[in-house]
Write an enzyme that holds these catalytic residues in place. Structure first.
Site, PDB file in Angstrom:
ATOM      1  N   THR A   8       1.091  -1.491   0.265  1.00 57.18           N
ATOM      2  CA  THR A   8       0.195   0.088  -0.453  1.00 57.18           C
ATOM      3  C   THR A   8       1.310   1.421  -0.154  1.00 57.18           C
ATOM      4  O   THR A   8       2.352   1.207   0.311  1.00 57.18           O
ATOM      5  CB  THR A   8      -0.905   0.332   0.649  1.00 57.18           C
ATOM      6  OG1 THR A   8      -1.697  -1.733   1.559  1.00 57.18           O
ATOM      7  CG2 THR A   8      -2.300   0.987   1.325  1.00 57.18           C
TER       8      THR A   8
ATOM      9  N   THR B 210      -4.267   1.118  -2.362  1.00 61.67           N
ATOM     10  CA  THR B 210      -3.403   0.041  -2.086  1.00 61.67           C
ATOM     11  C   THR B 210      -3.843  -1.543  -3.476  1.00 61.67           C
ATOM     12  O   THR B 210      -4.775  -0.826  -4.670  1.00 61.67           O
ATOM     13  CB  THR B 210      -3.715  -0.802  -1.203  1.00 61.67           C
ATOM     14  OG1 THR B 210      -3.828  -1.274  -1.213  1.00 61.67           O
ATOM     15  CG2 THR B 210      -5.219  -1.414  -1.145  1.00 61.67           C
TER      16      THR B 210
ATOM     17  N   SER C  21     -10.992  -2.302   4.974  1.00 61.41           N
ATOM     18  CA  SER C  21      -9.152  -2.386   5.131  1.00 61.41           C
ATOM     19  C   SER C  21      -8.757  -2.266   5.836  1.00 61.41           C
ATOM     20  O   SER C  21      -9.404  -1.445   6.618  1.00 61.41           O
ATOM     21  CB  SER C  21      -9.870  -1.219   3.723  1.00 61.41           C
ATOM     22  OG  SER C  21      -7.916  -1.078   3.834  1.00 61.41           O
TER      23      SER C  21
ATOM     24  N   GLY D 221       1.342  -0.546   5.115  1.00 62.44           N
ATOM     25  CA  GLY D 221       1.521  -1.117   6.213  1.00 62.44           C
ATOM     26  C   GLY D 221       0.362  -2.470   6.943  1.00 62.44           C
ATOM     27  O   GLY D 221       0.723  -3.205   7.943  1.00 62.44           O
TER      28      GLY D 221
END
Lengths: 607, 187
Positions: free
Chosen positions: A428, A446, A486, A507
């Site tokens: 991402t 991402t 997400s 991350g």
């Protein structure tokens, strides 16, 4: 005589070509080297790649605003950091306008209307065509530009097209990621043709060109989002997804629309916090901040050297992550108790659950979620909450507590009695932008995990976002047209109504912990942009057996944590695993301080 | 004056062109087959090493998590050095467990009098604190080092090679390693 004259001529030419432009540039811009602070008063762009940052700056030079710059940088980063995001992915963009309006543009992908026909199996299919969501990047960025930007799409896309056509040199970060993902890339000839040469990975210094992607981008520049979601590009994508074993319909693409909503709003020690609403993880950041507000972190000491504050941060995140696992999902499909999760009363109950002397429960995996629904009545005037859940699915806390899923799409392994979470990197990307008028953008986008599904169509590398759906739980399950949960949490903090901090990070599962820690570093410890971004990071979550941390935490802090019962898993000093945050801090004089994460190859540039 | 400049230019050109050839020091002894390739650090580089051997027409079996029992019948052990947290995660082991495995494998190879070759093909990505324990352990136990130059910018491997009198080949790119692999293992 001739040679002397030639020497002088060459010196003058050298000065003109190299020295003078550098001097002018240095006068004009504050260039933050990797992990170094940049300073400006009129504009600031921080991204994970110098060329993406440059794309943003170019828009300012053309008279654009922060939204123009952010969109240009977001298109460009998908080209020059192709493993982390791009046309084939999705994301979220928090915009704070100079007039005080704040919006969240959710352009994360969603499952195909025919998702059940694809037969996605969690784990086995995580990096296959079956894991591809309908890509949202093009719709999201073009919508943002249309609504809040000032420049034409063709201008904003120009740097990305240029980088895709002419190529760019692979940096150290990308070189490592290509190496790590060689097996995936080898499986897909169209993808391999970009990142491999003669069957071997391209490495640092090699040039990557993406002419087919440039061609698709030109179609979008010419036709707008229709150039991607309809016509030959859309057909190419659908054909390739199906040929590769996945499922997508032309209608899925043509009907895709990003959503524009109010961001989630909270506060932390007097600062207003705007962050990403469900199914994105701003709610987890707000819950963690609310819990932490019950303690004086300064008095407990700096968390990288003091086990007292480190323990509180770790135990706070463990609880916030457990709640995230149990309650966070697409609010169009499932009820999310957002009011409860971000209420101060609920945070106090979670804070009271923390022992400052020991890890309780000792096994992270036995961390229980709380009962935020009981606090759902405490409305704190948060517009983003209204309508954030339907009654299609109203799971009770009891049933949710039976959930056994892990907290991230990453694979867990059992070693003897211990579970080991597969650390798959800091995929991402984050872009943070601000202009002198006070327009602010925090954007996280991402492809899922690095290089997404590995499938390329029309030059576009497609995501593997389906892996963000739950494997076995009753929340966040796969449904047609649904968006998975997400971890992304792009956020903006205000002080006295004016922008104070633009923050966000990639991350995967580390994002909420990283964003929370960054805010704590800036607000509680008063660190500058460079120190805030460089400060040691950690992850403490229910699905892990270990507390993961960068090795720069002091020996005292590490030993103190062990005494309290934490089992430590050390990572590198500056480890990509913990994300790549791009931040901007605004000081009391209004000066902007930007910093790109030293864990990646980016830069911040301001002027 | 002009003559001296011309001579110096020719000399410089000669050094730039031919010195890398002298630096390459082919292994003195050929390495025998069968070959077992394993990882030290569980990076994906072990797959790439397998491709190098295939391209060089050298038969080799690749087992990323090779155990001492896998050495039976093997004449040369090729260790692909470099740490990857992703690889360790996929293998389901910790860094400490991997260090222990590699250490015991190298000890077993020494006991069986097998020759060990270290390949370091990941450049800077496979250097640093996490990787260098594996790199050092493998390199010091080897009879030949084959290294992509970016991983030796600080002469980490060259110094080990000089101190332990181990032949070393430095190549510019991963693909350039095909030829020295072919030379080293040719029957």
């Amino acid at each position: 005589m001739i040679s002397k004259r030639w020497f002088r001529v060459r010196m003058v030419l050298f000065l003109i070509v190299f020295i003078i432009p550098s001097f002018v540039l240095a006068q004009q811009y504050s260039l933050g080297a990797k992990g170094k602070e940049a300073v400006g008063t009129k504009a600031m762009v921080a991204t994970a790649h110098p060329l993406a940052t440059q794309a943003g700056i170019e828009m300012f030079q053309k008279g654009g605003n922060a939204i123009d710059a952010a969109v240009a940088a977001a298109f460009a980063i998908g080209v020059v950091e192709p493993d982390g995001s791009g046309f084939g992915g999705g994301g979220g963009m928090l915009v704070r306008l100079k007039n005080g309006q704040s919006v969240y543009i959710n352009y994360y992908g969603q499952a195909s209307s025919k998702v059940h026909e694809a037969g996605f199996v969690y784990g086995k299919d995580n990096q296959t065509a079956r894991a591809i969501l309908i890509p949202g990047t093009v719709a999201g960025l073009t919508t943002a530009l249309r609504q809040y930007g000032t420049l034409p799409l063709s201008v904003v896309l120009a740097p990305a097209i240029r980088y895709a056509e002419k190529g760019f040199p692979i940096d150290e970060t990308l070189s490592k990621i290509i190496l790590d993902n060689t097996n995936l890339l080898l499986n897909h000839p169209a993808t391999a043709s970009v990142y491999l040469h003669d069957g071997f990975p391209r490495t640092e210094g090699d040039t990557i060109r993406q002419p087919e992607l440039a061609s698709t981008m030109k179609a979008v520049a010419r036709l707008g989002q229709v150039g991607f979601y309809e016509g030959p590009v859309a057909k190419s994508i659908v054909d390739e997804v199906i040929r590769s074993g996945g499922m997508m319909a032309l209608d899925d693409l043509s009907k895709f629309r990003p959503t524009i909503t109010d961001p989630l709003k909270g506060s932390y020690r007097g600062y207003t916090v705007f962050t990403a609403p469900p199914p994105h993880s701003g709610v987890t950041v707000l819950e963690a901040l609310n819990i932490l507000e019950n303690a004086n972190l300064q008095r407990l000491g700096y968390y990288a050297t003091s086990a007292e504050s480190f323990h509180l941060l770790a135990e706070t995140m463990r609880r916030a992550y457990a709640d995230r696992t149990s309650f966070l999902a697409d609010p169009r499909f499932e009820k999310v108790p957002v009011r409860g999760l971000i209420s101060r009363e609920y945070a106090k109950s979670r804070f009271d659950d923390i022992s400052m002397t020991a890890v309780i429960p000792a096994d992270y995996r036995k961390t229980t979620s709380g009962m935020p629904s009981q606090y759902d009545r405490h409305d704190e005037g948060n517009p983003a909450i209204e309508g954030s859940g339907s009654k299609k699915n109203d799971p009770t806390v009891d049933t949710l507590k039976k959930s056994t899923r892990t907290d991230s799409p990453e694979t867990s392994h059992v070693i003897g009695q211990a579970m080991y979470l597969e650390p798959v990197g800091g995929h991402t990307t984050q872009i943070s932008v601000m202009d002198g008028d006070g327009n602010v953008v925090s954007l996280t986008q991402t492809l899922g995990t690095f290089f997404g599904s590995g499938v390329t169509a029309a030059g576009v590398l497609l995501n593997n976002g389906m892996s963000n759906f739950a494997s076995t739980a009753r929340v966040n399950t796969v449904q047609p047209n649904k968006q998975p949960r997400s971890s992304i949490a792009p956020s903006v903090l205000l002080k006295n109504g004016k922008p104070f901090m633009v923050v966000g990070s990639p991350g995967a599962a580390r994002i909420p912990a990283t964003v929370t820690t960054l805010i704590v570093n800036a607000v509680d410890y008063g660190l500058d942009a460079e120190k805030t971004d460089s400060a040691p990071r950690f992850l403490c979550q229910k699905s892990d057996q270990y507390l993961s941390l960068e090795s720069r935490f002091s020996t005292e802090a590490q030993e103190g944590m062990k005494k309290k019962g934490h089992q430590l898993q050390l990572f590198g000093e500056f480890d990509l695993f913990f994300g790549g945050a791009q931040i901007i801090l605004v000081d009391s004089s209004g000066t902007l301080h930007g910093c790109a994460d030293p864990r990646r190859g980016g830069t911040a540039v301001g002027y | 004056m002009k003559q001296r400049a011309a001579i110096l230019s020719i000399l410089a050109l000669f050094i730039i062109t031919f010195l890398p050839g002298f630096v390459l020091s082919q292994p003195k002894g050929k390495f025998e087959q069968p070959v077992l390739i394993t990882s030290a650090g569980q990076s994906a580089d072990v797959t790439i090493a397998g491709m190098l051997f295939k391209r060089a027409n050298i038969q080799a079996k690749a087992i990323a998590l090779a155990k001492t029992t896998d050495l039976d019948g093997v004449k040369t052990l090729v260790v692909v050095a470099g740490f990857s947290s992703k690889g360790l995660g996929a293998a389901g082991i910790s860094r400490e467990q991997e260090l222990t495995r590699v250490k015991s494998l190298l000890a077993a190879a020494q006991e069986k009098k097998l020759k060990v070759v270290t390949l370091h093909i990941g450049g800077k990505a496979r250097r640093g604190n996490q990787s260098d324990d594996f790199n050092k352990m493998a390199a010091e136990a080897s009879s030949y080092l084959l290294v992509v130059k970016q991983g030796d910018e600080d002469q980490f491997f060259s110094k080990i090679a000089a101190e332990k009198k181990i032949p070393i080949d430095l190549v510019d790119k991963i693909a350039d390693a095909v030829r020295p692999v072919g030379n080293a293992f040719a029957k």
